[in-house]
Design a protein around this motif. Structure first.
Motif, PDB file in Angstrom:
ATOM      1  N   PRO A   5       8.089  12.087  -4.079  1.00  0.00           N
ATOM      2  CA  PRO A   5       8.097  11.217  -2.900  1.00  0.00           C
ATOM      3  C   PRO A   5       9.369  10.389  -2.813  1.00  0.00           C
ATOM      4  CG  PRO A   5       6.643  10.335  -4.565  1.00  0.00           C
ATOM      5  CD  PRO A   5       7.083  11.654  -5.101  1.00  0.00           C
ATOM      6  N   ASP A   6       9.757  10.027  -1.565  1.00  0.00           N
ATOM      7  CA  ASP A   6      10.910   9.135  -1.340  1.00  0.00           C
ATOM      8  C   ASP A   6      10.502   7.664  -1.414  1.00  0.00           C
ATOM      9  OD1 ASP A   6      12.536  11.336  -0.910  1.00  0.00           O
ATOM     10  OD2 ASP A   6      11.993  11.434   1.214  1.00  0.00           O
ATOM     11  N   LYS A   7       9.184   7.370  -1.286  1.00  0.00           N
ATOM     12  CA  LYS A   7       8.713   5.988  -1.323  1.00  0.00           C
ATOM     13  C   LYS A   7       7.270   5.965  -1.736  1.00  0.00           C
ATOM     14  CE  LYS A   7       8.047   6.332   3.693  1.00  0.00           C
ATOM     15  NZ  LYS A   7       8.417   5.748   4.996  1.00  0.00           N
ATOM     16  N   ALA A   8       6.802   4.800  -2.219  1.00  0.00           N
ATOM     17  CA  ALA A   8       5.408   4.674  -2.667  1.00  0.00           C
ATOM     18  C   ALA A   8       5.036   3.203  -2.702  1.00  0.00           C
ATOM     19  CB  ALA A   8       5.227   5.316  -4.036  1.00  0.00           C
ATOM     20  N   ASN A   9       3.738   2.927  -2.706  1.00  0.00           N
ATOM     21  CA  ASN A   9       3.225   1.555  -2.792  1.00  0.00           C
ATOM     22  C   ASN A   9       3.295   1.060  -4.238  1.00  0.00           C
ATOM     23  OD1 ASN A   9       2.459   1.235  -0.010  1.00  0.00           O
ATOM     24  ND2 ASN A   9       0.797   2.674  -0.422  1.00  0.00           N
ATOM     25  N   ILE A  10       3.411  -0.255  -4.359  1.00  0.00           N
ATOM     26  CA  ILE A  10       3.428  -0.872  -5.710  1.00  0.00           C
ATOM     27  C   ILE A  10       2.092  -0.564  -6.370  1.00  0.00           C
ATOM     28  CG2 ILE A  10       3.457  -3.086  -6.944  1.00  0.00           C
ATOM     29  CD1 ILE A  10       5.386  -4.135  -4.826  1.00  0.00           C
ATOM     30  N   GLY A  11       2.197  -0.179  -7.627  1.00  0.00           N
ATOM     31  CA  GLY A  11       1.007   0.101  -8.434  1.00  0.00           C
ATOM     32  C   GLY A  11       0.632   1.567  -8.468  1.00  0.00           C
ATOM     33  N   SER A  12       1.170   2.374  -7.562  1.00  0.00           N
ATOM     34  CA  SER A  12       0.838   3.812  -7.592  1.00  0.00           C
ATOM     35  C   SER A  12       1.664   4.518  -8.658  1.00  0.00           C
ATOM     36  CB  SER A  12       1.090   4.437  -6.222  1.00  0.00           C
ATOM     37  OG  SER A  12       2.451   4.291  -5.841  1.00  0.00           O
ATOM     38  N   SER A  13       1.197   5.690  -9.071  1.00  0.00           N
ATOM     39  CA  SER A  13       1.894   6.476 -10.085  1.00  0.00           C
ATOM     40  C   SER A  13       2.736   7.534  -9.378  1.00  0.00           C
ATOM     41  CB  SER A  13       0.904   7.148 -11.027  1.00  0.00           C
ATOM     42  OG  SER A  13       1.584   7.939 -11.952  1.00  0.00           O
ATOM     43  N   VAL A  14       4.001   7.663  -9.775  1.00  0.00           N
ATOM     44  CA  VAL A  14       4.947   8.571  -9.119  1.00  0.00           C
ATOM     45  C   VAL A  14       5.573   9.474 -10.179  1.00  0.00           C
ATOM     46  CG1 VAL A  14       7.125   8.748  -7.881  1.00  0.00           C
ATOM     47  CG2 VAL A  14       5.444   7.045  -7.191  1.00  0.00           C
ATOM     48  N   SER A  15       5.712  10.777  -9.841  1.00  0.00           N
ATOM     49  CA  SER A  15       6.425  11.736 -10.699  1.00  0.00           C
ATOM     50  C   SER A  15       7.528  12.375  -9.891  1.00  0.00           C
ATOM     51  CB  SER A  15       5.481  12.822 -11.228  1.00  0.00           C
ATOM     52  OG  SER A  15       4.537  12.283 -12.108  1.00  0.00           O
ATOM     53  N   LEU A  16       8.726  12.405 -10.485  1.00  0.00           N
ATOM     54  CA  LEU A  16       9.865  13.096  -9.890  1.00  0.00           C
ATOM     55  C   LEU A  16      10.214  14.270 -10.805  1.00  0.00           C
ATOM     56  CD1 LEU A  16      12.108  10.059  -8.857  1.00  0.00           C
ATOM     57  CD2 LEU A  16      10.471  11.298  -7.447  1.00  0.00           C
ATOM     58  N   THR A  17      10.403  15.443 -10.184  1.00  0.00           N
ATOM     59  CA  THR A  17      10.678  16.652 -10.970  1.00  0.00           C
ATOM     60  C   THR A  17      12.055  17.180 -10.610  1.00  0.00           C
ATOM     61  OG1 THR A  17       8.333  17.225 -10.991  1.00  0.00           O
ATOM     62  CG2 THR A  17       9.876  18.984 -11.517  1.00  0.00           C
ATOM     63  N   CYS A  18      12.834  17.498 -11.650  1.00  0.00           N
ATOM     64  CA  CYS A  18      14.193  18.028 -11.467  1.00  0.00           C
ATOM     65  C   CYS A  18      14.183  19.519 -11.831  1.00  0.00           C
ATOM     66  CB  CYS A  18      15.178  17.264 -12.363  1.00  0.00           C
ATOM     67  SG  CYS A  18      16.914  17.688 -12.003  1.00  0.00           S
TER      68      CYS A  18
END
Length: 1211
Positions: A1107-1120
């Protein structure tokens, strides 16, 4: 039909006499069970034996069981069966029942004891495999069981052994070399041994393959596209797992991934080559597909314009097509039909200019030019071409002659565009300036030449024509007159035609048709006089003369010509014969003009002065000559005719009488006709028709006597004689002639053949007049005095000749006939007998038909069809024996013979005639070259019945006695000639053939090696190491020959081959694949083990997903991720790529806080190529006011430099 057949029972092997056999209650059977061996025959003295070991000895009243079998064997003396309990594996083998009495025989049976199958399992060396690279090995294990047989199943289908699919370990191991996508599926093994079977649990093979069979689809499909179009390109390929897709345009990577590429509102600069590159990360294989897109602007205007002056016939004229917009093609048309270049029409290379060279009249019409391109087309408005021409030679419509006093009109016209101007001239003087000239009233001085001249003021040309006019006077009279004497037949006679006016010609008419001169009619030079020399009756008719000139004519009145003649020879009508007391009427006529006068004379005395004369009642003295004379008082001629008259008395009687003996066939017989009166003629009638003499029937000179010499039965019938003169006749009474004859040869009706103890009835008839009497004789004795005779209770002695005699008591003659009767016995049996020696192709052979009973005819059949004689097949002894000389292979078949007599027939049982032949030429299958240390296999075959025995010879020494010969490991001294001999022990023939074998030094190994790591865009070399001499080396890639043409076929591949080395200059990703080196010698090919080339490259196309953006407290994964070989090492940086990395690995995961807003940088590094590549992603925290916070100006400046550097790092 009795057909003998020999059956070979394979389930229980039996050697038996006749139909005797032994069998087991079960076979095969499980260890520990019981079995009973049964015999169809009772044995009182004999043995049961197992593999040469005695089990039971059988004697009358005594049975002895061997000690070793005593506790497990029971013998039933009533049925001779043998029961074995608690069988063991070692009980398997051959069991024999041998009988010594009452019939000596040996029966044999093979018994199989086995362990039941249980606990079948299946294992695989690997279940995830790469197509073409990997080999699948499946092993089937069985815990219990013997005599195992394996069947491999894929799904519900049986696996077929073939190229790349092999079975080993007795079928327990399945090996699939270089698996393909079609090998994917669930595999099981089915194990059986005749007792039971068991199936293993399935093992599933997953095959990674592709990408292959790449296709690119461009929608919509066009050869070119108009500017402003929307175009969709899609790319697909067969691949497991699905391949990744990246797009290129004119060789430059687009920052676009996925199976579709959308092009919207395209302009001309988007024309070019589009390519999709597909990559499967599991198989490490690439493929690509290209498509060309052409974008064009439309045509907006098309106009036709002329160049130069107007179009004039036979001069040059040019048109030009002016177009606004892109033009792919220009097509000219005239009146809607396409124009093509020819010897008068020239079109330039661009099709824009049309040259008419020269102009022709056919060039008239509406001209258009149509401009077209792949995206549009437009047609010009029509341009009308009218060809100017002329004037052509004028055409004058006018008379050539006219009469004085008339008015004449002359018309002149000339083909011309535009229309010409016309002028008229008479004898050089201008008369008029219009197309029509009127002159008159005409006089003779107006005769002369008139000229018309035409002029075209556009072409500047003129043309003229002349006509002559002649003035004439009209014809007013034509009349026929007689010149000289009147027309008397056979004298000269003349007519003349008198005229008035300008006469050019006189013509004569006869009966409304034109008259021509001939050998009796002459016409003068000026046609005015017609002379008949002489004139005849044929000249009678209506005559006219006509006078005319070119413009008028006059026909005179009719002149009727009637010629005077005669008299001709008179014709007298009247009788030649009359009876006494009659009146004789005579009439006389002679052709004459004018009509003649007549006189009659009788015996020189005048009796009448008219054309008709009737005599008084006739007497016999008034027979004589009557004369008529005709006279013409104009011609002064006479003519005479004569008529004879005879006076006759009537006939009063005619009667037929027999002269001499009665009518007997073949004797002379005479009839006479007696008459009263003056008879002039006697005729004979037979069956109401006149009778004519022939070679048997003769008439006397006066026809009164009819003689038959001899008389025949064909002369039977009704006879009459007729006596007559000119005025009377008399018919005799009917005389019926019935000739006595016979008897002729009798006809016997009755059978030619009869069954024994039947009755035979014979009847006899002979033609005869009067009817005859009959007698029957049998063996010289009279047996009957009637025409019919019955022979009863026939025996073999009744087969004899029967005689019938017929007798006529009037003619005194008799006649005899004979009848042969044959008495037949029934046919009871028919058999085919053959010689003691076998039937051999090329030899003499015969078949004999033996019959019990009486046979009259024999027929032979082959395969159900009648057998016919030919130059080899001959019948003897009334077809009883058929001989083949010589036998041929096609004589093989099913033969039957049929015996028959008039009452019975019977067919023999079928006899199968089998041909023994051969051996034909032996055929050897085997190598011409083989390597030392290896074995060579030779197979020999020859067509032969029975099958031949084979032996092998090497350099004169025997080396084998079978059809297949495998040599020992070869050495160089084993080169030479190997000979196969085929021998047929029935025909006694043999056949040989030889094969030369050359032993060469072996290639012991072929290997591929490399000394460097293959890196994209670097040079790379593969070396083929061969141990042993070889003739040639070639390379293969992915099972295809590799040669220099492969390199030119793919511009991305660059390699060359030199000696035993394969050079890649440089190596690239398209060079990935399976390589093999093949060394060849005369004995065959030697392949190296496969070498898998995977070119190391990358990283390319580094991408960050997430994702390019997310709410505070959410879990985010970036894959290369990146395209690379081998896999890259990944490191993550936050806001500063020069600071220590925050995490290693392809995935970074965090719980969102406001501090997580910023730039995430991924660095991908290939550990083999040592290439690094970066990618960044800006991440925003939702609900946080400030997007980015930097702690110092230096960091901010560094981030700016880093941002500017990203394109460079990415590329």
């Amino acid at each position: 039909m009795d057909v003998r057949v020999v059956l070979l029972i394979l389930a229980t092997t039996i050697t038996a006499t006749g139909s005797q056999m032994i069998y087991a209650s079960r076979n095969p059977l499980a260890v520990g069970s019981s079995v009973t061996l049964f015999s169809q025959d009772i044995v009182t003295t004999g043995t049961w034996i197992s593999d040469n070991t005695l089990i039971v000895f059988i004697a009358p009243g005594n049975v002895n069981i061997a000690v070793s079998w005593n506790d497990r064997v029971a013998f039933n003396s009533t049925t001779s069966s043998l029961t074995i309990t608690s069988v063991k594996l070692e009980d398997s083998g051959e069991y024999t029942l041998q009988a010594f009495s009452p019939n000596n025989f040996i029966h044999q049976l093979t018994l199989s004891v086995q362990v039941p199958i249980s606990n079948v399992s299946l294992t695989a060396s690997a279940t995830n495999l790469v197509e073409f690279n990997d080999t699948a090995v499946l092993r089937c294990s069985v815990l219990n069981g013997t005599s195992l047989s394996y069947v491999w199943m894929k799904g519900s289908s049986e696996v077929a052994v073939g190229a790349g699919v092999q079975l080993s370990d007795g079928g327990a191991t399945l090996t699939m070399v270089g698996v393909t996508r079609y090998d994917e599926g669930s595999y099981r093994c089915n194990v059986s041994n005749g007792l039971n079977n068991a199936i293993s649990p399935p093992v599933h093979l997953n095959i990674y393959y592709g990408p292959s069979n790449t296709t690119m689809t461009i929608t919509p499909t066009r050869s070119a596209y108009i500017t402003g179009s929307n175009i969709t390109l899609s790319c697909s390929a067969e691949s497991n797992p699905p391949a990744g897709v990246q797009w290129m345009f004119n060789g430059v990577h687009l920052n676009h991934f996925g199976p579709e590429l959308q092009l919207e509102m395209v302009a001309e600069n988007k024309s070019g080559n589009y390519k999709c590159i597909l990559h499967n990360t599991f198989t490490s294989r690439f493929t690509s597909e290209s498509g060309m897109i052409r974008i064009l602007t439309p045509i907006v205007a098309v106009v036709v314009n002329p160049t130069g002056g107007p179009p004039i016939l036979h001069e040059q004229y040019m048109l030009h097509c002016e177009v606004t917009g892109y033009v792919g093609n220009i097509q000219w048309s005239r009146n809607g039909q396409p124009i093509t270049a020819d010897n008068t029409t020239v079109i330039d290379m661009t099709n824009r200019t049309l040259l008419l060279k020269p102009v022709q009249l056919s060039d008239n019409g509406n001209y258009r030019c149509e401009a077209s391109s792949p995206v549009s087309n437009m047609t010009s408005h029509p341009y009308t071409v009218e060809v100017n021409y002329g004037p052509m030679t004028p055409v004058i419509a006018a008379p050539s002659m006219a009469l004085t006093g008339q008015m004449v009109t002359l018309n002149c016209s000339s083909d011309s565009h535009p229309p010409s101007h016309i002028s008229w001239y008479f004898n050089g003087s201008l008369q008029a300036t219009a197309s029509e000239l009127v002159i008159g009233p005409l006089t003779f001085n107006m005769s002369g030449q008139y000229t018309c001249m035409a002029h075209n003021n556009i072409t500047g040309k003129n043309s003229s024509a002349d006509t002559m006019l002649t003035i004439l006077a009209p014809v007013t009279m034509a009349s026929i007159k007689i010149v000289g004497a009147q027309p008397i037949m056979n004298h000269t006679f003349t007519l003349t035609c008198e005229t008035a006016g300008s006469v050019h010609y006189i013509g004569w008419m006869y009966n409304m048709s034109q008259l021509h001169a001939d050998n009796t009619k002459n016409i003068s030079m000026d046609n005015a006089t017609l002379t008949f020399n002489p004139v005849t009756n044929a000249d009678n008719g209506d005559y006219r003369c006509e006078a005319n000139n070119a413009l008028s004519h006059f026909v005179g009145p009719i002149f009727s010509l009637e010629v005077f003649y005669g008299p001709h020879k008179p014709t007298i009508m009247g009788p030649s014969f009359l009876g006494a007391g009659d009146n004789a009427p005579f009439s006389c006529y002679a052709s004459s003009n004018p009509p003649s006068s007549y006189t009659w004379f009788f015996n020189g005395s005048l009796v009448s002065n008219t054309s008709e004369y009737v005599s008084p009642p006739l007497t016999k003295y008034m027979s004589g000559t009557y004369t008529c004379m005709a006279y013409n008082n104009i011609t002064g001629k006479n003519s005479t005719a004569y008529k004879m008259l005879t006076v006759l008395a009537p006939v009063t009687m005619a009667s037929i009488k027999i002269v001499g003996a009665q009518p007997i066939e073949n004797h002379t017989f005479t009839l006479t006709c007696e008459t009263v009166g003056s008879v002039e003629s006697v005729i004979w009638m037979y069956n109401w028709f006149p009778l004519y003499v022939d070679n048997r029937r003769n008439l006397s000179m006066d026809n009164t006597t009819l003689t038959f010499d001899p008389v025949m039965t064909s002369d039977d019938g009704s006879y009459q004689c007729v006596a007559s003169n000119q005025f009377s006749r008399n018919y005799s009474h009917i005389f019926s002639l019935d000739v006595f004859y016979g008897p002729e040869m009798p006809a016997i009706m009755g059978p030619n053949a009869a069954k024994r103890r039947d009755n035979a009835t014979f009847s006899c008839y002979a033609s005869s007049n009067p009817p005859c009497s009959y007698q029957w004789f049998f063996n010289g004795s009279v047996v009957s005095n009637a025409s019919e005779y019955v022979a009863s209770l026939l025996t073999d002695e009744s087969s004899v000749m029967y005689t019938c005699m017929a007798y006529n008591n009037i003619t005194g003659k008799n006649s005899t006939a004979y009848k042969m009767l044959t008495v037949f016995d029934p046919i009871e049996d028919v058999q085919i007998e053959t010689p003691m020696y076998p039937a051999i192709v090329g030899h003499f052979y015969d078949l004999t038909c033996n019959v019990t009973g009486t046979a009259e005819h024999f027929y032979w059949m082959k395969n159900g069809e009648l057998l016919h004689e030919d130059n080899r097949t001959v019948f003897y002894m009334d077809n009883k024996i058929v001989t083949f000389n010589p036998l041929e292979l096609n004589d093989t078949g099913l033969y039957e013979c049929m015996a028959l007599n008039p009452f019975w027939n019977k067919t023999s049982p079928s006899y199968i005639l089998l041909m023994n032949y051969g051996p034909e030429t032996a055929m050897i299958d085997g190598p011409a070259f083989a390597e030392d240390g290896h074995s060579a296999v030779f197979t020999c075959s020859a067509k032969s019945v029975p099958p031949s025995h084979y032996s092998w010879w090497f350099n004169g020494s025997s080396v084998a006695n079978s059809s297949v010969f495998t040599t020992y490991p070869l050495s160089f001294n084993m080169s030479g000639e190997y000979t196969c001999l085929a021998y047929n022990n029935v025909t006694g023939n043999n056949s040989t053939n030889s094969k030369m074998l050359t032993v060469i030094e072996a290639i012991s190994s072929v290997m591929i090696r490399s000394t460097t790591v293959p890196i994209n865009s670097d040079d790379f070399t593969l070396t083929c190491d061969v141990s042993g001499p070889y003739d040639m080396i070639y390379w293969m890639k992915d099972n295809m020959h590799l040669n220099m043409t492969n390199s030119t076929a793919n511009p991305l591949m660059s390699y060359h081959i030199k000696n035993n080395m394969l050079y890649f200059t440089p190596v690239s990703r398209v060079d990935d694949g399976t390589y093999e080196c093949v060394a060849t010698n005369q004995a065959g090919q030697h392949k190296s083990p496969t070498y898998m080339l995977l070119v190391n490259y990358g990283p390319l196309n580094v991408m960050i997903s997430g994702p390019d953006k997310a709410n505070i407290g959410s879990s985010v994964s970036l894959t290369c991720s990146a395209e690379t070989q081998p896999d890259c090492d990944f490191h993550w940086f936050f806001n500063n790529p020069l600071s220590p990395n925050v995490e290693a690995g392809a995935v970074i995961t965090f719980s969102v806080t406001k501090q997580n807003a910023g730039i995430y940088v991924c660095r991908a590094r290939n550990p083999v190529t040592n290439i690094e590549a970066f990618q960044y992603k800006t991440f925003m925290v939702i609900g946080h006011a400030s997007v980015l916070h930097f702690h110092s100006r230096g960091v901010l400046m560094l981030m700016g430099v880093f941002a500017l550097s990203f394109p460079v790092l990415f590329n």
